[in-house]
Design a protein around this motif. Sequence first.
Motif, PDB file in Angstrom:
ATOM      1  N   MET A   1       0.840  -1.186   0.000  1.00 26.59           N
ATOM      2  CA  MET A   1       0.000   0.000   0.000  1.00 26.59           C
ATOM      3  C   MET A   1       0.877   1.239   0.000  1.00 26.59           C
ATOM      4  SD  MET A   1      -2.968   1.421   0.055  1.00 26.59           S
ATOM      5  CE  MET A   1      -3.602   3.063   0.370  1.00 26.59           C
ATOM      6  N   ALA A   2       0.769   2.110  -1.017  1.00 27.63           N
ATOM      7  CA  ALA A   2       1.595   3.303  -1.122  1.00 27.63           C
ATOM      8  C   ALA A   2       1.223   4.297  -0.028  1.00 27.63           C
ATOM      9  CB  ALA A   2       1.410   3.946  -2.491  1.00 27.63           C
ATOM     10  N   ARG A   3       2.248   4.964   0.493  1.00 24.49           N
ATOM     11  CA  ARG A   3       2.006   5.967   1.513  1.00 24.49           C
ATOM     12  C   ARG A   3       1.611   7.285   0.859  1.00 24.49           C
ATOM     13  NH1 ARG A   3       7.154   5.744   5.486  1.00 24.49           N
ATOM     14  NH2 ARG A   3       7.853   3.689   4.825  1.00 24.49           N
ATOM     15  N   LEU A   4       0.618   7.937   1.432  1.00 23.51           N
ATOM     16  CA  LEU A   4       0.191   9.230   0.922  1.00 23.51           C
ATOM     17  C   LEU A   4       1.136  10.323   1.401  1.00 23.51           C
ATOM     18  CD1 LEU A   4      -3.643   8.975   1.620  1.00 23.51           C
ATOM     19  CD2 LEU A   4      -2.520   8.770  -0.599  1.00 23.51           C
ATOM     20  N   ALA A   5       1.105  11.457   0.712  1.00 24.08           N
ATOM     21  CA  ALA A   5       1.861  12.618   1.169  1.00 24.08           C
ATOM     22  C   ALA A   5       1.360  13.015   2.557  1.00 24.08           C
ATOM     23  CB  ALA A   5       1.689  13.775   0.187  1.00 24.08           C
ATOM     24  N   ARG A   6       2.282  13.487   3.413  1.00 23.59           N
ATOM     25  CA  ARG A   6       1.897  13.847   4.782  1.00 23.59           C
ATOM     26  C   ARG A   6       0.742  14.851   4.797  1.00 23.59           C
ATOM     27  NH1 ARG A   6       4.361   9.700   6.597  1.00 23.59           N
ATOM     28  NH2 ARG A   6       6.609   9.800   6.820  1.00 23.59           N
ATOM     29  N   GLY A   7       0.785  15.817   3.883  1.00 21.44           N
ATOM     30  CA  GLY A   7      -0.229  16.850   3.860  1.00 21.44           C
ATOM     31  C   GLY A   7      -1.619  16.332   3.556  1.00 21.44           C
ATOM     32  N   GLU A   8      -1.729  15.136   2.980  1.00 19.38           N
ATOM     33  CA  GLU A   8      -3.038  14.542   2.707  1.00 19.38           C
ATOM     34  C   GLU A   8      -3.656  13.948   3.969  1.00 19.38           C
ATOM     35  OE1 GLU A   8      -4.884  14.694   0.222  1.00 19.38           O
ATOM     36  OE2 GLU A   8      -3.914  14.367  -1.701  1.00 19.38           O
ATOM     37  N   VAL A   9      -2.822  13.617   4.955  1.00 20.47           N
ATOM     38  CA  VAL A   9      -3.301  12.900   6.138  1.00 20.47           C
ATOM     39  C   VAL A   9      -3.308  13.779   7.385  1.00 20.47           C
ATOM     40  CG1 VAL A   9      -3.024  10.812   7.540  1.00 20.47           C
ATOM     41  CG2 VAL A   9      -2.343  10.788   5.118  1.00 20.47           C
ATOM     42  N   PHE A  10      -2.256  14.605   7.566  1.00 21.99           N
ATOM     43  CA  PHE A  10      -2.097  15.363   8.808  1.00 21.99           C
ATOM     44  C   PHE A  10      -2.114  16.862   8.544  1.00 21.99           C
ATOM     45  CE2 PHE A  10      -1.071  11.316  10.207  1.00 21.99           C
ATOM     46  CZ  PHE A  10       0.076  10.827   9.601  1.00 21.99           C
ATOM     47  N   ASP A  11      -2.639  17.590   9.506  1.00 20.97           N
ATOM     48  CA  ASP A  11      -2.598  19.042   9.483  1.00 20.97           C
ATOM     49  C   ASP A  11      -1.992  19.503  10.803  1.00 20.97           C
ATOM     50  OD1 ASP A  11      -2.984  21.749   9.467  1.00 20.97           O
ATOM     51  OD2 ASP A  11      -5.077  21.679   8.838  1.00 20.97           O
ATOM     52  N   PRO A  12      -0.810  20.150  10.774  1.00 24.72           N
ATOM     53  CA  PRO A  12      -0.173  20.580  12.030  1.00 24.72           C
ATOM     54  C   PRO A  12      -1.004  21.585  12.806  1.00 24.72           C
ATOM     55  CG  PRO A  12       0.942  21.549  10.136  1.00 24.72           C
ATOM     56  CD  PRO A  12      -0.018  20.533   9.600  1.00 24.72           C
ATOM     57  N   HIS A  13      -2.044  22.138  12.186  1.00 22.72           N
ATOM     58  CA  HIS A  13      -2.906  23.110  12.865  1.00 22.72           C
ATOM     59  C   HIS A  13      -4.093  22.436  13.539  1.00 22.72           C
ATOM     60  CE1 HIS A  13      -0.846  25.415   9.595  1.00 22.72           C
ATOM     61  NE2 HIS A  13      -0.571  26.179  10.624  1.00 22.72           N
ATOM     62  N   GLU A  14      -4.163  21.093  13.487  1.00 21.10           N
ATOM     63  CA  GLU A  14      -5.237  20.350  14.125  1.00 21.10           C
ATOM     64  C   GLU A  14      -4.653  19.364  15.132  1.00 21.10           C
ATOM     65  OE1 GLU A  14      -7.374  18.374  11.062  1.00 21.10           O
ATOM     66  OE2 GLU A  14      -8.263  20.206  10.243  1.00 21.10           O
ATOM     67  N   ILE A  15      -5.404  19.102  16.199  1.00 22.01           N
ATOM     68  CA  ILE A  15      -4.980  18.095  17.175  1.00 22.01           C
ATOM     69  C   ILE A  15      -5.109  16.720  16.525  1.00 22.01           C
ATOM     70  CG2 ILE A  15      -5.458  17.054  19.415  1.00 22.01           C
ATOM     71  CD1 ILE A  15      -6.599  19.756  20.278  1.00 22.01           C
ATOM     72  N   THR A  16      -4.002  15.999  16.463  1.00 22.17           N
ATOM     73  CA  THR A  16      -3.971  14.708  15.773  1.00 22.17           C
ATOM     74  C   THR A  16      -3.113  13.731  16.553  1.00 22.17           C
ATOM     75  OG1 THR A  16      -4.095  15.880  13.646  1.00 22.17           O
ATOM     76  CG2 THR A  16      -3.475  13.559  13.577  1.00 22.17           C
ATOM     77  N   ILE A  17      -3.539  12.482  16.647  1.00 21.04           N
ATOM     78  CA  ILE A  17      -2.747  11.427  17.283  1.00 21.04           C
ATOM     79  C   ILE A  17      -2.182  10.537  16.191  1.00 21.04           C
ATOM     80  CG2 ILE A  17      -2.754   9.479  18.877  1.00 21.04           C
ATOM     81  CD1 ILE A  17      -5.006  10.803  20.393  1.00 21.04           C
ATOM     82  N   VAL A  18      -0.880  10.309  16.236  1.00 24.92           N
ATOM     83  CA  VAL A  18      -0.177   9.608  15.164  1.00 24.92           C
ATOM     84  C   VAL A  18       0.753   8.538  15.746  1.00 24.92           C
ATOM     85  CG1 VAL A  18       1.498   9.868  13.280  1.00 24.92           C
ATOM     86  CG2 VAL A  18      -0.251  11.619  13.649  1.00 24.92           C
ATOM     87  N   HIS A  19       0.718   7.362  15.145  1.00 22.50           N
ATOM     88  CA  HIS A  19       1.732   6.341  15.423  1.00 22.50           C
ATOM     89  C   HIS A  19       2.857   6.535  14.413  1.00 22.50           C
ATOM     90  CE1 HIS A  19       3.162   1.989  14.661  1.00 22.50           C
ATOM     91  NE2 HIS A  19       3.855   2.491  15.671  1.00 22.50           N
ATOM     92  N   ALA A  20       4.033   6.923  14.889  1.00 24.53           N
ATOM     93  CA  ALA A  20       5.180   7.188  14.014  1.00 24.53           C
ATOM     94  C   ALA A  20       6.319   6.245  14.374  1.00 24.53           C
ATOM     95  CB  ALA A  20       5.632   8.641  14.158  1.00 24.53           C
ATOM     96  N   MET A  21       6.916   5.642  13.363  1.00 21.07           N
ATOM     97  CA  MET A  21       8.041   4.739  13.605  1.00 21.07           C
ATOM     98  C   MET A  21       9.046   4.856  12.476  1.00 21.07           C
ATOM     99  SD  MET A  21       8.193   1.915  11.363  1.00 21.07           S
ATOM    100  CE  MET A  21       8.854   0.583  12.380  1.00 21.07           C
ATOM    101  N   ASN A  22      10.279   4.458  12.763  1.00 19.14           N
ATOM    102  CA  ASN A  22      11.298   4.403  11.718  1.00 19.14           C
ATOM    103  C   ASN A  22      12.235   3.243  11.990  1.00 19.14           C
ATOM    104  OD1 ASN A  22      12.471   5.136   9.328  1.00 19.14           O
ATOM    105  ND2 ASN A  22      13.071   7.184   9.984  1.00 19.14           N
ATOM    106  N   ARG A  23      12.842   2.752  10.905  1.00 23.25           N
ATOM    107  CA  ARG A  23      13.698   1.572  10.967  1.00 23.25           C
ATOM    108  C   ARG A  23      15.048   1.892  10.328  1.00 23.25           C
ATOM    109  NH1 ARG A  23      11.999  -3.591  11.544  1.00 23.25           N
ATOM    110  NH2 ARG A  23       9.842  -2.980  11.101  1.00 23.25           N
ATOM    111  N   VAL A  24      16.108   1.299  10.859  1.00 18.24           N
ATOM    112  CA  VAL A  24      17.433   1.548  10.297  1.00 18.24           C
ATOM    113  C   VAL A  24      17.587   0.802   8.971  1.00 18.24           C
ATOM    114  CG1 VAL A  24      18.411   1.870  12.594  1.00 18.24           C
ATOM    115  CG2 VAL A  24      18.543  -0.375  11.517  1.00 18.24           C
ATOM    116  N   VAL A  25      18.614   1.146   8.222  1.00 20.96           N
ATOM    117  CA  VAL A  25      18.812   0.575   6.883  1.00 20.96           C
ATOM    118  C   VAL A  25      19.009  -0.942   6.937  1.00 20.96           C
ATOM    119  CG1 VAL A  25      19.743   2.659   5.812  1.00 20.96           C
ATOM    120  CG2 VAL A  25      21.278   1.120   7.045  1.00 20.96           C
ATOM    121  N   ARG A  26      18.503  -1.594   5.919  1.00 23.72           N
ATOM    122  CA  ARG A  26      18.693  -3.030   5.694  1.00 23.72           C
ATOM    123  C   ARG A  26      18.275  -3.882   6.895  1.00 23.72           C
ATOM    124  NH1 ARG A  26      23.110  -0.431   4.133  1.00 23.72           N
ATOM    125  NH2 ARG A  26      24.319  -1.147   5.922  1.00 23.72           N
ATOM    126  N   ARG A  27      17.389  -3.329   7.721  1.00 19.68           N
ATOM    127  CA  ARG A  27      16.911  -4.042   8.915  1.00 19.68           C
ATOM    128  C   ARG A  27      18.065  -4.516   9.799  1.00 19.68           C
ATOM    129  NH1 ARG A  27      11.423  -5.528   8.792  1.00 19.68           N
ATOM    130  NH2 ARG A  27      10.390  -4.955   6.849  1.00 19.68           N
TER     131      ARG A  27
END
Length: 348
Positions: free
Chosen positions: A1-27
């Motif tokens: 599933m392709a990720r949408l542009a951030r601006g399509e999902v989140f607005d920094p001017h609105e209260i929003t709860i987000v699960h954010a994660m990141n992974r290092v290269v090549r696992r």
Amino acid sequence: MARLARGEVFDPHEITIVHAMNRVVRRAFLLGDDPLTGKNYDHRKAWIELRIRRFAAQFGIDVLVFAILSNHFHTVLRSRPDVVATWDDSEVARRWLMICPVRKDAQGEPKEPTEAELNAIRNNPKRLKKIRSRLSDISWWMRLMCQAIGTRANREDEITGRFWEGRFKAVKLLDEASLLACAAYVDLNPIRAAMAETLEGSDFTSIQRRIQSRAGQSLADAWLTPLTLDERAEAMTSPLNPCPHHGGHRCSNLGFLALSLEEYLQLLDWTARQLAPGKRGQTPASQPPVLKRLSLEPKAWCTLVRNFGQLFHNVAGTPHKVDHQRTRLTARRFYLSRAARKLFSAAA
């Protein structure tokens, strides 16, 4: 599933709860025991937690949940533009200069900004407006977080190049059921990965810090937002009740779950025993009350917690909630997998 542009999902001017994660290269295991090099990088987990603590004290963003593992980290963040709106221009400038300092001391810590440094922001309305927006922008939080950790790790290894796999993954949480499932998914990460047997032994997690605080280590979780949502408080989206924190540790005092810490611990322990049948102790016969209140079957709940990261891509919530959401710029519907629909159908 392709990720949408951030601006399509989140607005920094609105209260929003987000699960954010990141992974290092090549696992690779560049945050723990690396089997290829035989080196241990556990100290980098402390780097990440310290950076989260520093950001929690300066950004207009609440830290709800976090977990740092050997090749990735998770956070659940809540943007609070309503709290940022209570800060005057001097406070906005000061906080930004503590995040992106002009000067540092011998230990690399930000120095308190001078009047001249503050004026460079306060006297520039265009820049001030941009910085005020950034202080409640989860994308800026993650951008600066990953940049700082990646740069420091590369410097330590005396190499150049990409440290993180790519741009961070972010999922907007739409309702109580998705927030609770995501919180449990993050807090139980070390147990599911067989890195810990108990909640108190789950190093570098928010649940360990909350347990430590309950045991008397008063500042262990001071930078985390309180877990219990006070039902007497006004709705989270009310501009009249931002609940700002004035102690210098976190953004606000507003909780996020409609249950006590004890009830949450019981839910996590019950869930862990379902996910790890060999875990010592007796599995309670009855399901936790919160699952009954949310109309979630125990088996569906355990599947949600085990596979949350694979089930949801841009948004997470019951089918009813997801189907009534649209992307911000193009008004498209969000995709919800058939598996997720089936699991959440009872709570629709």
